[in-house]
Scaffold this motif. Structure first.
Motif, short mmCIF file in Angstrom:
data_model
loop_
_atom_site.label_atom_id
_atom_site.label_comp_id
_atom_site.label_asym_id
_atom_site.label_seq_id
_atom_site.Cartn_x
_atom_site.Cartn_y
_atom_site.Cartn_z
N SER A 63 9.26 7.21 -28.49
CA SER A 63 10.09 6.67 -27.21
C SER A 63 11.03 5.57 -28.12
O SER A 63 12.06 5.55 -27.38
CB SER A 63 9.34 5.92 -26.52
OG SER A 63 8.36 4.88 -27.24
N THR B 114 19.62 7.52 -27.34
CA THR B 114 20.12 7.39 -26.25
C THR B 114 21.34 6.15 -26.30
O THR B 114 22.43 6.45 -25.66
CB THR B 114 19.34 6.96 -25.04
OG1 THR B 114 18.37 8.15 -24.83
CG2 THR B 114 20.10 7.15 -23.84
N THR B 115 21.04 5.13 -26.85
CA THR B 115 22.05 3.97 -27.06
C THR B 115 23.00 4.26 -27.93
O THR B 115 24.23 3.86 -27.63
CB THR B 115 21.07 2.84 -27.51
OG1 THR B 115 19.94 2.53 -26.86
CG2 THR B 115 22.16 1.60 -27.75
N VAL C 266 15.08 6.10 -27.24
CA VAL C 266 16.08 5.09 -26.86
C VAL C 266 17.09 4.66 -27.80
O VAL C 266 18.13 4.49 -27.41
CB VAL C 266 15.05 3.69 -26.70
CG1 VAL C 266 15.86 2.27 -26.61
CG2 VAL C 266 14.20 3.72 -25.56
#
Length: 78
Positions: A11, A18-19, A15
């Protein structure tokens, strides 16, 4: 316990990816040019006319007149 650590790591990686994808922007490289977006053809073209080759003509003129004055004063003193 190991499964929770694996999910936490996955996860965190998701993240981070995605960032990174969100804040990196869209750039492409076509024909050696880095184009900022897919809409570059709609952007207005900026034209900067060529300026003078030598950027300090007044400074050279001031130095030459100073040297001429010094040479003239040196001749007057002798």
């Amino acid at each position: 316990m190991k499964r929770q650590g694996l999910w936490a790591k996955l996860s965190l990686v998701a993240v981070c990816l995605t960032t990174t994808a969100t804040f990196s922007g869209c750039q492409t490289n076509i024909g050696g040019q880095t184009l900022p977006s897919a809409y570059y053809l709609r952007d207005d073209v900026q034209f900067f006319p060529a300026g003078p080759e030598f950027l300090l003509p007044k400074q050279v003129q001031a130095i030459e007149s100073y040297n001429a004055q010094r040479a003239g004063l040196a001749d007057d003193l002798n």
